[in-house]
Each structure stands twice: as C-alpha cells, then as structure tokens.
Design an enzyme around this catalytic site. Sequence first.
Site, mmCIF file in Angstrom:
data_model
loop_
_atom_site.group_PDB
_atom_site.id
_atom_site.type_symbol
_atom_site.label_atom_id
_atom_site.label_comp_id
_atom_site.label_asym_id
_atom_site.label_seq_id
_atom_site.Cartn_x
_atom_site.Cartn_y
_atom_site.Cartn_z
ATOM 1 C CD GLU A 33 -0.064 8.715 4.382
ATOM 2 O OE1 GLU A 33 0.513 8.691 3.326
ATOM 3 O OE2 GLU A 33 -0.123 7.945 5.230
ATOM 4 C CE1 TYR A 78 6.368 16.047 -9.417
ATOM 5 C CE2 TYR A 78 6.329 14.665 -7.919
ATOM 6 C CZ TYR A 78 6.757 14.953 -8.879
ATOM 7 O OH TYR A 78 7.513 14.249 -9.868
ATOM 8 C CE1 TYR A 116 -0.047 4.965 0.515
ATOM 9 C CE2 TYR A 116 -0.137 7.299 0.362
ATOM 10 C CZ TYR A 116 0.345 6.090 0.801
ATOM 11 O OH TYR A 116 1.067 6.229 2.134
ATOM 12 C CG ASP A 134 3.723 2.759 -0.925
ATOM 13 O OD1 ASP A 134 3.733 1.313 -0.897
ATOM 14 O OD2 ASP A 134 4.562 3.460 -0.088
ATOM 15 C CB CYS A 204 10.532 -14.105 -1.175
ATOM 16 S SG CYS A 204 10.924 -13.057 -2.463
#
Length: 346
Positions: A33, A78, A116, A134, A204
Amino acid sequence: MEFYKILEMWYLNNKRNLPWRNSSNPYFIWLSEIILQQTRIQQGLDYYKVFTEHYPTVQDLANASEDEVLKDWQGLGYYSRARNLHFSAQYICNELNGKFPTTYKELLKLKGVGDYTASAIASICFNEKTAVVDGNVYRVLSRYFNIDMPINSPKGIKYFKELAQELIQNAHPKEYNQAIMDFGAMVCKPQNPTCETCVLADGCIAKAKNLISSLPVKEKKLKVKNKFFNFIVIDNGDLTVIEKRTGNGIWKNLYQFPLIETNKPVDEETLLKHDFFKNHEFKNMDIALYNPEPWIHKLTHQHLHTHFWIINTKHIENFELTAWKNIDDFAVPKLIHNFLEEYKTK
DNA sequence: TATTCGTGGTC
DNA sequence: TGACCAAGAAT
C-alpha cells in the site's frame, strides 16, 4: 442487484493476480500500500519484490539503516514514504513489541498511513468495514452517482468518504474494497472507459446524462515554479564529492553533487563568483559546462533547469571524498542517476 | 487548508 | 505536447 454485489461479482471474475494478493500478512499489505500510493502498479511491482526479499519481516526493515532503505526506494519518488516506512517499522518493533496494529484506528497512528492506507490494511487483513477512497473510488462513485463536488475540496473528501462507507455496509470489505479499485483501474478508467461492456452501466447516471468525460471534478490550483540548478561535479579521476540533502524540501536525505541554485541560468563567470568558490579554492582547476542545453527535470510543482559543471583538479581540499567506484552505494535522485549513467561511460 | 512531495504513463 | 493522472500523506 445492489451496487456492492455487482462489483464483488465482477471482481470474482476479473481481479488481477498481484503478488500481495496471495497474503493477508499485514506487513506485506502495508508494504504494497505504501509503495502504491500515487504510483502505478506496473511501476511498483519491482520495488515490492525488492522490499519483500530484502526485508522479509518488519524486524528486518527496522534493523536496516535509513540510507539502505532509501537506496532500495531510489527511483520511485515521494521519498518521505520510504523514510516514514522505516520510522514506522522501528515504532512497531520498539513500541508495539513487534505486533502489527490490527485496527483502522491504530493503523492511522503509523507515520505515512492516512485514511486510505489504514482502511485498506484494516479491511484486507482484518476484515474491518472501512471503505477505501482512492483516485479510483472517486472516479467510480462520482460517475455512477453523478457527483460534481470537487474531489480535492474538504467537503468533497468528507462526502465521498461517507458515501463509500455507506456502500460497504453489506459487503465483504476485503473483496469489495479491492473490487472497486480494480474496477476503476480497468473499466471506469480516467480516459476511454469501457462503458459499452460495463456491468454498472445500467445504473450509471453520468453515462445516462453523457457526463462521463467531465467527472470527477477536481479544483486545479497547480502553479509550477522554475528553478535553476547548477551541480558541481568535482573529479580527480578516482574521487568526487557528494553531499546529503538536508532540510524538508525535495529529495530529503538523498545524495547529490554540491548544488548552487540560482534564480536564472548563469554563465561560467557568474557561477565562479558564487560563495561556493569563495569557500573552496581549487588549485589548477579546469571547469567545463557538461551540458550547454539545460536538462529540464519536471516534477509536479517545479521544473528544474539543470546544468552540470565538471571541475577537473588534482587537488581537492576541505571536502569529504567519495570514490567513483562506490558512487552506486548512495541513494540519489533520478536526475543525478541519469547524469551518472551518462557520465561514467565517457 | 493550501501547498508540497517524484517519477512515469497516457492521450 | 502539455495537461492530467497514479491503491495519498504530511505540514
């Protein structure tokens, strides 16, 4: 059929075979994750393999040095993810006696774990009904329910989380959470979603109203800054000089050549007037601009206009030296890595 | 709470 | 090609 059940059935027949899906070990799920935050699965796969092999347990990760962890993270970006991963591994080993947190609430206390990731681990490993939200979930829900609230506004974040939390109530949390993410990645894609064969098409609203391409809505407030980097590559044949980046900006704790940042491109004469050359005298030095055309390294918020300046000298004083043959031991930004790949072949 | 943090893929 | 996006989080 209910929303959650359609997705769970779709998942049963269409889920991707990913390495971490063979496990419910929270350590492995946590690794996956963190690696996958803001990262495509294809790009993260190799890193997941390296980390599970290099650090098979949370104890192994805690026992490693931060430099070592950053080296294995090199190229993924990151980098706070790697620093927080390492920090949290030590926290789990030292403060929690090596016992991985088992609830959403406790998982949230780990550095680098937000709403998350805590939801993902809690649902996948411990069957807790905490809905993940997410980028995929924002897209699927905004389209299916035709919600034009900006997904990056405080109200939007709260609204979508509450909606997602309602939708998971009767579902199997582990399967449902992964189902909606896989579905968003494979069917309800950002561009060219496959609405023709979509199992959710009947209900939808965005499809019915022809609004698919305009959802989700995101407020854009991105301003890109231009920066001008001059890296000083000192070279006596065998040795060079690299430094560890400090502070809280980009590439924290990674290594680079001494850097002179200017507010515009500079020529050799201007560069040599910089404090760096007042503090460091080079005897018999020979300076040359490696790349007349700047390398423009594009980050999300900055464009780095980069020049590499080569200083050939036999006398390097007042520096900590690094052998060129050891340069690959250090974690460096992609930009530096690209330079090294080119420079060492010459 | 608006900004910052990387790199790579897609169109 | 530039804009957008990717299993977000920290400050």
